[in-house]
Motif scaffolding. Structure first.
Motif, PDB file in Angstrom:
ATOM      1  N   LEU A  52       0.837  -1.208   0.000  1.00 14.13           N
ATOM      2  CA  LEU A  52       0.000   0.000   0.000  1.00 14.13           C
ATOM      3  C   LEU A  52       0.869   1.253   0.000  1.00 14.13           C
ATOM      4  CD1 LEU A  52      -2.494  -1.318   2.695  1.00 14.13           C
ATOM      5  CD2 LEU A  52      -3.120  -0.806   0.312  1.00 14.13           C
ATOM      6  N   ARG A  53       0.431   2.267  -0.725  1.00 13.13           N
ATOM      7  CA  ARG A  53       1.223   3.497  -0.802  1.00 13.13           C
ATOM      8  C   ARG A  53       0.541   4.683  -0.132  1.00 13.13           C
ATOM      9  NH1 ARG A  53       2.082   2.671  -7.068  1.00 13.13           N
ATOM     10  NH2 ARG A  53       3.539   0.919  -7.031  1.00 13.13           N
ATOM     11  N   ILE A  54      -0.780   4.751  -0.254  1.00 10.23           N
ATOM     12  CA  ILE A  54      -1.516   5.864   0.373  1.00 10.23           C
ATOM     13  C   ILE A  54      -2.054   5.416   1.722  1.00 10.23           C
ATOM     14  CG2 ILE A  54      -3.542   7.359   0.183  1.00 10.23           C
ATOM     15  CD1 ILE A  54      -3.096   7.260  -2.893  1.00 10.23           C
ATOM     16  N   VAL A  55      -2.696   4.266   1.748  1.00  7.21           N
ATOM     17  CA  VAL A  55      -3.135   3.694   3.027  1.00  7.21           C
ATOM     18  C   VAL A  55      -1.861   3.329   3.789  1.00  7.21           C
ATOM     19  CG1 VAL A  55      -4.379   1.792   4.123  1.00  7.21           C
ATOM     20  CG2 VAL A  55      -5.229   2.754   1.965  1.00  7.21           C
ATOM     21  N   GLN A  56      -1.812   3.693   5.072  1.00 10.85           N
ATOM     22  CA  GLN A  56      -0.635   3.393   5.885  1.00 10.85           C
ATOM     23  C   GLN A  56      -0.731   1.972   6.431  1.00 10.85           C
ATOM     24  OE1 GLN A  56       1.763   5.887   6.371  1.00 10.85           O
ATOM     25  NE2 GLN A  56       0.489   7.160   5.031  1.00 10.85           N
ATOM     26  N   HIS A  57       0.358   1.217   6.332  1.00  2.00           N
ATOM     27  CA  HIS A  57       0.401  -0.102   6.954  1.00  2.00           C
ATOM     28  C   HIS A  57       0.779   0.124   8.413  1.00  2.00           C
ATOM     29  CE1 HIS A  57       2.203  -4.455   7.024  1.00  2.00           C
ATOM     30  NE2 HIS A  57       1.187  -4.296   7.836  1.00  2.00           N
ATOM     31  N   ALA A  58      -0.206   0.100   9.287  1.00  4.28           N
ATOM     32  CA  ALA A  58       0.026   0.449  10.693  1.00  4.28           C
ATOM     33  C   ALA A  58      -1.077  -0.149  11.549  1.00  4.28           C
ATOM     34  CB  ALA A  58       0.032   1.971  10.870  1.00  4.28           C
ATOM     35  N   THR A  59      -0.783  -0.278  12.847  1.00 10.04           N
ATOM     36  CA  THR A  59      -1.706  -1.017  13.710  1.00 10.04           C
ATOM     37  C   THR A  59      -2.864  -0.196  14.237  1.00 10.04           C
ATOM     38  OG1 THR A  59      -1.796  -2.648  15.494  1.00 10.04           O
ATOM     39  CG2 THR A  59      -0.542  -0.647  15.950  1.00 10.04           C
ATOM     40  N   SER A  60      -2.661   1.071  14.501  1.00 11.65           N
ATOM     41  CA  SER A  60      -3.736   1.791  15.174  1.00 11.65           C
ATOM     42  C   SER A  60      -4.752   2.323  14.175  1.00 11.65           C
ATOM     43  CB  SER A  60      -3.195   2.888  16.074  1.00 11.65           C
ATOM     44  OG  SER A  60      -4.216   3.296  16.965  1.00 11.65           O
ATOM     45  N   LEU A  61      -5.729   3.038  14.673  1.00  8.42           N
ATOM     46  CA  LEU A  61      -6.920   3.335  13.867  1.00  8.42           C
ATOM     47  C   LEU A  61      -7.549   4.636  14.323  1.00  8.42           C
ATOM     48  CD1 LEU A  61      -9.703   2.424  15.817  1.00  8.42           C
ATOM     49  CD2 LEU A  61      -8.305   0.361  15.711  1.00  8.42           C
ATOM     50  N   GLY A  62      -8.540   5.087  13.550  1.00  6.91           N
ATOM     51  CA  GLY A  62      -9.339   6.239  13.969  1.00  6.91           C
ATOM     52  C   GLY A  62      -8.746   7.581  13.609  1.00  6.91           C
ATOM     53  N   GLY A  63      -7.708   7.615  12.802  1.00  6.96           N
ATOM     54  CA  GLY A  63      -7.095   8.889  12.408  1.00  6.96           C
ATOM     55  C   GLY A  63      -7.642   9.391  11.079  1.00  6.96           C
ATOM     56  N   VAL A  64      -7.217  10.587  10.701  1.00  8.44           N
ATOM     57  CA  VAL A  64      -7.620  11.121   9.396  1.00  8.44           C
ATOM     58  C   VAL A  64      -7.030  10.287   8.265  1.00  8.44           C
ATOM     59  CG1 VAL A  64      -8.047  13.521  10.056  1.00  8.44           C
ATOM     60  CG2 VAL A  64      -5.713  12.809   9.532  1.00  8.44           C
ATOM     61  N   GLU A  65      -5.912   9.609   8.550  1.00  3.41           N
ATOM     62  CA  GLU A  65      -5.269   8.792   7.525  1.00  3.41           C
ATOM     63  C   GLU A  65      -5.795   7.358   7.579  1.00  3.41           C
ATOM     64  OE1 GLU A  65      -3.658  10.061  10.230  1.00  3.41           O
ATOM     65  OE2 GLU A  65      -3.567   8.158  11.294  1.00  3.41           O
ATOM     66  N   SER A  66      -5.990   6.749   6.415  1.00  4.36           N
ATOM     67  CA  SER A  66      -6.419   5.347   6.370  1.00  4.36           C
ATOM     68  C   SER A  66      -5.276   4.454   6.816  1.00  4.36           C
ATOM     69  CB  SER A  66      -6.815   4.970   4.943  1.00  4.36           C
ATOM     70  OG  SER A  66      -7.938   5.716   4.537  1.00  4.36           O
ATOM     71  N   THR A  67      -5.611   3.406   7.578  1.00  4.41           N
ATOM     72  CA  THR A  67      -4.600   2.426   7.975  1.00  4.41           C
ATOM     73  C   THR A  67      -5.148   1.020   7.759  1.00  4.41           C
ATOM     74  OG1 THR A  67      -5.360   2.385  10.285  1.00  4.41           O
ATOM     75  CG2 THR A  67      -3.561   3.893   9.781  1.00  4.41           C
ATOM     76  N   MET A  68      -4.222   0.091   7.490  1.00  3.37           N
ATOM     77  CA  MET A  68      -4.599  -1.319   7.377  1.00  3.37           C
ATOM     78  C   MET A  68      -3.545  -2.176   8.049  1.00  3.37           C
ATOM     79  SD  MET A  68      -6.038  -2.192   3.634  1.00  3.37           S
ATOM     80  CE  MET A  68      -7.200  -1.146   2.762  1.00  3.37           C
ATOM     81  N   GLU A  69      -4.023  -3.330   8.542  1.00  7.29           N
ATOM     82  CA  GLU A  69      -3.108  -4.288   9.155  1.00  7.29           C
ATOM     83  C   GLU A  69      -3.713  -5.686   9.052  1.00  7.29           C
ATOM     84  OE1 GLU A  69      -0.611  -4.365  13.198  1.00  7.29           O
ATOM     85  OE2 GLU A  69      -2.762  -4.486  13.532  1.00  7.29           O
ATOM     86  N   ARG A  70      -2.837  -6.696   8.834  1.00  2.00           N
ATOM     87  CA  ARG A  70      -3.292  -8.094   8.924  1.00  2.00           C
ATOM     88  C   ARG A  70      -3.304  -8.439  10.401  1.00  2.00           C
ATOM     89  NH1 ARG A  70      -1.741 -13.510   9.178  1.00  2.00           N
ATOM     90  NH2 ARG A  70       0.435 -13.019   9.647  1.00  2.00           N
ATOM     91  N   ARG A  71      -4.493  -8.581  10.974  1.00  2.00           N
ATOM     92  CA  ARG A  71      -4.600  -8.667  12.434  1.00  2.00           C
ATOM     93  C   ARG A  71      -4.015  -9.949  13.013  1.00  2.00           C
ATOM     94  NH1 ARG A  71      -4.129  -5.105  15.636  1.00  2.00           N
ATOM     95  NH2 ARG A  71      -5.444  -6.002  17.248  1.00  2.00           N
ATOM     96  N   ALA A  72      -4.156 -11.091  12.291  1.00  2.00           N
ATOM     97  CA  ALA A  72      -3.664 -12.349  12.851  1.00  2.00           C
ATOM     98  C   ALA A  72      -2.138 -12.339  13.000  1.00  2.00           C
ATOM     99  CB  ALA A  72      -4.115 -13.529  11.996  1.00  2.00           C
ATOM    100  N   GLY A  73      -1.477 -11.356  12.400  1.00  2.93           N
ATOM    101  CA  GLY A  73      -0.028 -11.237  12.511  1.00  2.93           C
ATOM    102  C   GLY A  73       0.418 -10.548  13.786  1.00  2.93           C
TER     103      GLY A  73
END
Ligand SMILES: *Cc1c(COP(=O)(O)O)cnc(C)c1O
Length: 384
Positions: free
Chosen positions: A324-345
């Motif tokens: 991902l380039r625009i969506v941030q690969h990161a654990t937390s959530l709820g910010g103005v920026e989109s984030t994604m994470e594979r949770r089982a990891g």
């Protein structure tokens, strides 16, 4: 203990003002010549002669601005903490030995760990229940001393029928707590339907910018308030001055952020659901969601959180997040920026579907987000 300085009780004065106005107008100064925003007060100690002596006990004007703001939004009396977990711990610490706690199957892992530690030490017992199994919650209400709800839940987006569960016949003195972090007070106000305590990780949507840790509890009950206030006074998990100011500032735009994120989320959930390499989308706004009917009835909106399973292996799902380039690969959530994470990891989450990706939808342009998702799906196919 004197808590007369602490937050006003907004239980009955919020019926004629909408939340999207209160986020802007609440928690401000009012005297002529005052700055519009309550300034950051850096103080542990106060000159003698008033009820305010020491911040840990009697608070600061900066904390109180935040507490008035959130108290008004939830319709109760708020108390702020150093993090969402500090707020949760203050509630769990109220429990006596031998009590029985009911909590959701996919409860936030920090809260579940805290409860499990107490179970291991023989302090209390706990029952885990699927958040959307209303009958099981109504049943457990007869024996539990604390019903801990989290709705929508993290990361399966289970929606609880909070009004029905709160109405269930309960043991005398039993408390219903709702972790309202995902819904925000814009989409769910549990105190209004009879819940005893609302909890927020203000780190997430209330703060909204991924730059702080804070937590808030809200209640209408003065005795519960005093007990929670005592937890902060003696537990010492007080909010930071800068953090309180920043959450207050973040809440000013909560309504516009939330509605924009929600519109993006609805759009992307539908596109993801139609994509052949996406196996399952969990989003309360989709008619295919297991708790769609309940969500339509109890939530003011579907929210900005979803999760979806990608076709292929865990490696592919991780590669997708990395690409991902625009969506941030990161654990937390709820910010103005989109984030994604594979949770089982992440540690403690190994029981989740291996390719489940949690998506916190931000306020970016929705077509840019979609193009980013498509390119990351494409790149990650190499990883099977
Ligand atoms: C993040 C989170 C918490 C914990 O809050 P912190 O501010 O990280 O301590 C609790 N519940 C939910 C639903 C959360 O997302």
């Amino acid at each position: 203990m004197d808590v007369s300085l602490a937050g006003r009780n907004y239980a009955h004065i919020m019926d004629d003002i909408s939340s999207s106005t209160w986020v802007v107008s609440g928690g401000r100064t009012s005297a002529p010549g005052d700055p519009l925003n309550v300034p950051i007060t850096l103080a542990s100690n106060y000159r003698a002669g008033t009820q305010r002596g020491y911040s840990r006990g009697e608070g600061t004007p900066t904390w109180e601005a935040l507490e008035d703001l959130v108290g008004g939004l939830e319709g109760g009396r708020a108390i702020s903490f150093s993090s969402g977990m500090a707020a949760a711990a203050a509630v769990i610490n109220l429990l006596s030995t031998g009590t029985h706690i009911a909590l959701p199957e996919d409860c936030y892992h920090g809260v579940a760990s805290l409860v499990d530690e107490g179970v291991d030490k023989g302090r209390w017992s706990a029952t885990r229940i699927a958040g959307d199994d209303t009958a099981a919650w109504v049943d457990v209400a007869r024996t539990a001393d604390l019903l801990w709800l989290e709705s929508p839940s993290n990361p399966l987006l289970a929606v609880s029928d909070v009004p029905a569960i709160v109405r269930a016949e309960r043991r005398p003195g039993a408390l219903v707590v709702v972790d309202n972090t995902f819904a925000t007070p814009l989409n769910q106000r549990p105190l209004g339907v009879g819940a005893d305590i609302v909890m927020h990780s203000a780190t997430k949507f209330l703060g909204g910018h991924s730059d702080l840790l804070a937590g808030v509890l809200v209640t209408r009950d003065d005795a519960v308030f005093a007990a929670l206030h005592n937890q902060r006074h003696h537990g010492g998990a007080t909010p930071g001055a800068l953090e309180s100011y920043l959450v207050t500032r973040g809440i000013r735009t909560l309504a516009v952020r939330m509605r924009r994120s929600e519109a993006n989320a609805m759009d992307l959930a539908e596109r993801l659901e139609d994509h052949p390499e996406v196996l399952k989308v969990r989003y309360p706004g989709l008619p295919s969601h297991g708790a769609y009917e309940v969500a339509q009835r109890v939530l003011g909106g579907p929210g900005a959180m979803m999760s979806f399973d990608i076709e292929g292996s865990a490696e592919r799902a991780t590669a997708f997040c990395d690409a991902l380039r625009i969506v941030q690969h990161a654990t937390s959530l709820g910010g103005v920026e989109s984030t994604m994470e594979r949770r089982a990891g992440t540690p403690g989450q190994e029981h989740l579907p291996p390719t489940l990706v949690r998506f916190s939808v931000g306020i970016e342009d929705v077509d840019d987000l979609w193009r980013d998702i498509l390119q990351a799906l494409e790149v990650s196919t190499r990883h099977g």
